[in-house]
Design an enzyme around this catalytic site. Structure first.
Site, PDB file in Angstrom:
ATOM      1  N   LYS A 190       0.822  -1.212   0.000  1.00  0.00           N
ATOM      2  CA  LYS A 190       0.000   0.000   0.000  1.00  0.00           C
ATOM      3  C   LYS A 190       0.850   1.253   0.000  1.00  0.00           C
ATOM      4  O   LYS A 190       0.447   2.303  -0.429  1.00  0.00           O
ATOM      5  CB  LYS A 190      -0.856   0.027   1.258  1.00  0.00           C
ATOM      6  CG  LYS A 190      -2.101  -0.780   1.124  1.00  0.00           C
ATOM      7  CD  LYS A 190      -3.086  -0.345   2.178  1.00  0.00           C
ATOM      8  CE  LYS A 190      -4.406  -1.028   1.934  1.00  0.00           C
ATOM      9  NZ  LYS A 190      -5.448  -0.557   2.805  1.00  0.00           N
TER      10      LYS A 190
HETATM   11  N1  GLU Z   1     -11.803   0.697   5.583  1.00  0.00           N
HETATM   12  C1  GLU Z   1     -11.376  -0.616   5.194  1.00  0.00           C
HETATM   13  C2  GLU Z   1     -10.217  -0.475   4.227  1.00  0.00           C
HETATM   14  O1  GLU Z   1     -10.020   0.604   3.691  1.00  0.00           O
HETATM   15  C3  GLU Z   1     -12.541  -1.321   4.529  1.00  0.00           C
HETATM   16  C4  GLU Z   1     -12.445  -2.791   4.503  1.00  0.00           C
HETATM   17  C5  GLU Z   1     -13.757  -3.463   4.162  1.00  0.00           C
HETATM   18  O2  GLU Z   1     -14.170  -3.412   3.016  1.00  0.00           O
HETATM   19  O3  GLU Z   1     -14.373  -4.011   5.056  1.00  0.00           O
HETATM   20  O4  GLU Z   1      -9.447  -1.396   4.042  1.00  0.00           O
END
Ligand code: GLU
Length: 489
Positions: free
Chosen positions: A260
């Site tokens: 990332k």
């Molecule tokens: N906020 C989480 C992320 O950005 C979301 C993950 C999900 O889809 O549950 O990885």
């Protein structure tokens, strides 16, 4: 065996970015797949900002994520910017809601206060590892008496809230991966909140997915091990099932996992560098999906019709920048000249573009349209048009073994031919110059046309001298050739 999409119930998907940094291309891909799924089945998409991590979340990233999604052409039906029936849509504004459900889990004894210190936990972890065991929380605080818990809380002893992960198998059907099974006996009790006002990811999404009536969760495979935990939380809270689809991991070209945090991976980086939204959309959808034919060009509208989650691959999707450049080049060439010129102008802000009329600016772009991989290339490719004086490299001015004297003769001939040109357009200039080139050296036009082209552009690769001369106009063209001659004398 795959779970059916179940389009009987209302289709509602979520875009759940965490605003802890710019929009990562992997997250944008996930959002795109959610968007296409929602659109294809006439469902709704909900933008939910997952900002429970107070230290790392920033408002500027919320705004940037919203702007970049809009730029990509992805929209939503409910969200913090437009409201909706199930808001608020920022997790930081839903803390009271989470508290209620935390209390419920505590009362039901599905969750408990854990007072183990970080030092204790670390010691236990090391002990387990030294005995060759996978580290997991040993449940020390699971069965503390109510009295001890009350006392500890009254003394404000530091604690977190843990969810009891029962020792059982959790199976679920995934639209991409088929049947998936996890042995939860390997997973210790998870922390679901630091305290009543600081819920953590796995817990907050379960509550939100339920209250926001989400039907399908489409997300990256990096979350697959969270799914059984979330299913257990849903069971404990009496929430209905969701249907899952986990998208393949993104891989670097050497097949390593794409981190990332690696370099140029945010949508805004690509945006700034002059990639078009059409190209990024097309590129991102091919990271895990293909229609099973040779076709690789898809607009967002076509994708809404042609996309299907069943065609998403299980294996990792290789991130191939050449493919992105190819797609970007394609969409650049598809643009009308006037809109492409408008898109290029910001990348020419370091030059005095007022030197040319709107028409000639379009001609400059036209001459270079097929050479651009991204809009930002335009500065390097065409900057020479805007310079008052070019700096010449003597060697570059010479074609093959030509000496300075021959180059001068060649350029002086060009001055003569061009001074007498009556009609100054590329067609006529080409006729004049090519017939002169043939007279000059019938074996190889390069002896005449190469020095001229370098004199006009200062570059060893550029558009033809006819196109450049037409745009520069007679006066500037002749001046540049004289300058080139002077640089040799
Ligand atoms: N906020 C989480 C992320 O950005 C979301 C993950 C999900 O889809 O549950 O990885």
């Amino acid at each position: 065996m795959k779970k059916s999409i179940n389009i009987e119930k209302e289709i509602r998907l979520r875009f759940p970015p965490s605003p802890t940094g710019p929009l990562h291309i992997g997250n944008a891909r996930t959002i795109l797949f959610n968007y296409l799924f929602a659109k294809k089945y006439g469902g709704k998409a909900v933008l939910r900002i997952e900002d429970t991590d107070k230290e790392r979340s920033e408002l500027k990233f919320v705004n940037e994520i919203i702007d970049e999604l809009k730029w990509l052409g992805i929209n939503w039906d409910e969200g913090p910017d437009i409201g909706g029936d199930f808001g608020p849509y920022k997790q930081s504004q839903r803390l009271d809601i989470y508290k209620e459900y935390l209390e419920k889990l505590l009362i039901q004894k599905n969750a408990y206060h854990c007072f183990c210190s970080p030092e204790d936990l670390e010691a236990k972890r090391q002990d387990q590892q030294s005995r060759g065991l996978a580290p997991k929380y040993d449940g020390t605080c699971r069965n503390l008496s109510d009295k001890i818990v009350e006392n500890n809380l009254a003394q404000q002893k530091k604690s977190v809230i843990r969810f009891h992960i029962e020792n059982k198998k959790i199976k679920f059907k995934d639209l991409v991966r088929g049947e998936v099974e996890f042995d939860m006996g390997l997973v210790g009790d998870i922390v679901i909140a630091k305290n009543f006002m600081e819920p953590l990811y796995n817990f907050a999404v379960v509550v939100d997915d339920f209250l926001m009536k989400i039907s399908h969760v489409v997300r990256g495979e990096d979350h697959i091990s969270n799914t059984p935990k979330q299913i257990m939380l849903q069971e404990a809270l009496g929430f209905n099932d969701l249907i899952y689809a986990h998208l393949p991991l993104l891989l670097n070209s050497d097949k390593s996992k794409m981190s990332k945090r690696a370099g140029d991976v945010s949508v805004s980086d690509y945006h700034k560098n002059g990639y078009l939204p059409e190209a990024l959309i097309n590129f991102m959808v091919l990271l895990g999906w293909n229609p099973g034919t040779e076709k690789d060009i898809f607009t967002l509208d076509q994708l809404i019709k042609e996309f299907s989650i069943e065609k998403v691959q299980k294996s990792g999707a290789v991130f191939n920048l050449q493919k992105l450049d190819y797609l970007n080049g394609y969409y650049i060439r598809e643009k009308s000249l006037s809109s492409l010129t408008k898109l290029c102008l910001p990348y020419l802000s370091g030059f005095d573009t007022d030197k040319f009329s709107a028409k000639n600016l379009e001609k400059i772009i036209e001459a270079y349209k097929t050479r651009m991989k991204k809009l930002s290339d335009i500065a390097e490719l065409t900057g020479f048009f805007f310079e008052d004086k070019l700096v010449y490299d003597k060697k570059m001015l010479a074609w093959k073994e030509m000496g300075d004297r021959e180059v001068i003769v060649s350029l002086e001939t060009a001055v003569k031919v061009l001074s007498s040109a009556k009609v100054w357009d590329k067609k006529n200039l080409e006729d004049l110059l090519v017939s002169q080139a043939e007279k000059f050296n019938d074996k190889n036009r390069g002896y005449f046309l190469w020095p001229l082209r370098v004199a006009l552009s200062g570059k060893d690769s550029s558009a033809s001298p006819f196109e450049i001369a037409e745009i520069l106009g007679q006066e500037k063209t002749l001046l540049r050739i004289q300058d080139a001659i002077a640089s040799l004398t």
